[in-house]
Motif scaffolding. Structure first.
Motif, mmCIF file in Angstrom:
data_model
loop_
_atom_site.group_PDB
_atom_site.id
_atom_site.type_symbol
_atom_site.label_atom_id
_atom_site.label_comp_id
_atom_site.label_asym_id
_atom_site.label_seq_id
_atom_site.Cartn_x
_atom_site.Cartn_y
_atom_site.Cartn_z
ATOM 1 N N LEU A 136 74.701 86.229 20.277
ATOM 2 C CA LEU A 136 73.247 86.237 20.064
ATOM 3 C C LEU A 136 72.584 85.048 20.748
ATOM 4 O O LEU A 136 71.537 85.188 21.386
ATOM 5 C CB LEU A 136 72.928 86.204 18.570
ATOM 6 C CG LEU A 136 73.063 87.505 17.795
ATOM 7 C CD1 LEU A 136 72.911 87.238 16.308
ATOM 8 C CD2 LEU A 136 72.040 88.507 18.266
ATOM 9 N N ILE A 137 73.191 83.887 20.624
ATOM 10 C CA ILE A 137 72.620 82.682 21.219
ATOM 11 C C ILE A 137 72.601 82.785 22.739
ATOM 12 O O ILE A 137 71.589 82.492 23.390
ATOM 13 C CB ILE A 137 73.392 81.433 20.752
ATOM 14 C CG1 ILE A 137 73.182 81.226 19.253
ATOM 15 C CG2 ILE A 137 72.950 80.199 21.530
ATOM 16 C CD1 ILE A 137 74.124 80.232 18.626
ATOM 17 N N LEU A 154 66.279 85.759 19.186
ATOM 18 C CA LEU A 154 67.719 86.022 19.197
ATOM 19 C C LEU A 154 68.522 84.731 19.034
ATOM 20 O O LEU A 154 69.524 84.698 18.325
ATOM 21 C CB LEU A 154 68.136 86.716 20.496
ATOM 22 C CG LEU A 154 67.829 88.195 20.613
ATOM 23 C CD1 LEU A 154 68.164 88.694 22.007
ATOM 24 C CD2 LEU A 154 68.605 88.978 19.574
ATOM 25 N N GLN A 155 68.068 83.678 19.702
ATOM 26 C CA GLN A 155 68.758 82.393 19.572
ATOM 27 C C GLN A 155 68.696 81.887 18.132
ATOM 28 O O GLN A 155 69.696 81.415 17.593
ATOM 29 C CB GLN A 155 68.129 81.355 20.499
ATOM 30 C CG GLN A 155 68.389 81.615 21.964
ATOM 31 C CD GLN A 155 67.718 80.580 22.817
ATOM 32 O OE1 GLN A 155 68.000 79.404 22.675
ATOM 33 N NE2 GLN A 155 66.824 81.008 23.685
ATOM 34 N N ILE A 156 67.532 81.970 17.533
ATOM 35 C CA ILE A 156 67.378 81.516 16.148
ATOM 36 C C ILE A 156 68.282 82.326 15.225
ATOM 37 O O ILE A 156 68.953 81.767 14.347
ATOM 38 C CB ILE A 156 65.902 81.600 15.707
ATOM 39 C CG1 ILE A 156 65.087 80.553 16.462
ATOM 40 C CG2 ILE A 156 65.759 81.418 14.203
ATOM 41 C CD1 ILE A 156 63.589 80.689 16.298
ATOM 42 N N ALA A 157 68.324 83.648 15.432
ATOM 43 C CA ALA A 157 69.194 84.496 14.612
ATOM 44 C C ALA A 157 70.657 84.094 14.785
ATOM 45 O O ALA A 157 71.425 84.052 13.817
ATOM 46 C CB ALA A 157 68.997 85.962 14.977
ATOM 47 N N GLY A 158 71.053 83.783 16.009
ATOM 48 C CA GLY A 158 72.431 83.354 16.261
ATOM 49 C C GLY A 158 72.766 82.040 15.585
ATOM 50 O O GLY A 158 73.834 81.890 14.980
ATOM 51 N N TRP A 159 71.855 81.081 15.659
ATOM 52 C CA TRP A 159 72.106 79.791 15.017
ATOM 53 C C TRP A 159 72.142 79.929 13.497
ATOM 54 O O TRP A 159 72.929 79.275 12.822
ATOM 55 C CB TRP A 159 71.064 78.755 15.437
ATOM 56 C CG TRP A 159 71.315 78.229 16.813
ATOM 57 C CD1 TRP A 159 70.541 78.413 17.906
ATOM 58 C CD2 TRP A 159 72.442 77.459 17.250
ATOM 59 N NE1 TRP A 159 71.127 77.807 18.992
ATOM 60 C CE2 TRP A 159 72.282 77.213 18.616
ATOM 61 C CE3 TRP A 159 73.577 76.966 16.608
ATOM 62 C CZ2 TRP A 159 73.203 76.485 19.364
ATOM 63 C CZ3 TRP A 159 74.498 76.236 17.350
ATOM 64 C CH2 TRP A 159 74.307 75.998 18.709
ATOM 65 N N ARG A 160 71.284 80.804 12.946
ATOM 66 C CA ARG A 160 71.298 81.023 11.496
ATOM 67 C C ARG A 160 72.623 81.668 11.058
ATOM 68 O O ARG A 160 73.187 81.309 10.028
ATOM 69 C CB ARG A 160 70.112 81.858 11.061
ATOM 70 C CG ARG A 160 68.791 81.082 11.141
ATOM 71 C CD ARG A 160 67.619 81.950 10.749
ATOM 72 N NE ARG A 160 67.794 82.518 9.432
ATOM 73 C CZ ARG A 160 67.227 82.052 8.317
ATOM 74 N NH1 ARG A 160 66.452 81.001 8.399
ATOM 75 N NH2 ARG A 160 67.429 82.647 7.172
#
Length: 68
Positions: free
Chosen positions: A17-18, A52-58
């Motif tokens: 995702l990131i 998408l990056q935020i979702a990956g980091w979460r």
């Protein structure tokens, strides 16, 4: 029973995702710079990449038990 130390590095789906989010956001940003067109489509693509990056980091943070 010993616990395995958690790695702060994202892995698996979170990493995907990131990376995909970074690629989408970068491509949208470069497109806006090159064409000079600040359309809704490229802005939306850029925000989508960041999302998408935020979702990956979460997801990575959840996997690590909340450790940053």
């Amino acid at each position: 029973m010993t616990t395995q130390p958690t790695s702060p590095s994202p892995k698996g789906a979170a990493l995907a995702l990131i990376l995909v989010g970074a690629a989408v956001a970068t491509a949208a940003f470069v497109t806006m710079l090159v064409t000079g067109e600040r359309s809704v489509a490229t802005g939306t693509a850029s925000l989508g990449g960041v999302a998408l990056q935020i979702a990956g980091w979460r997801a990575a943070r959840r996997r690590n038990g909340g450790a940053a």
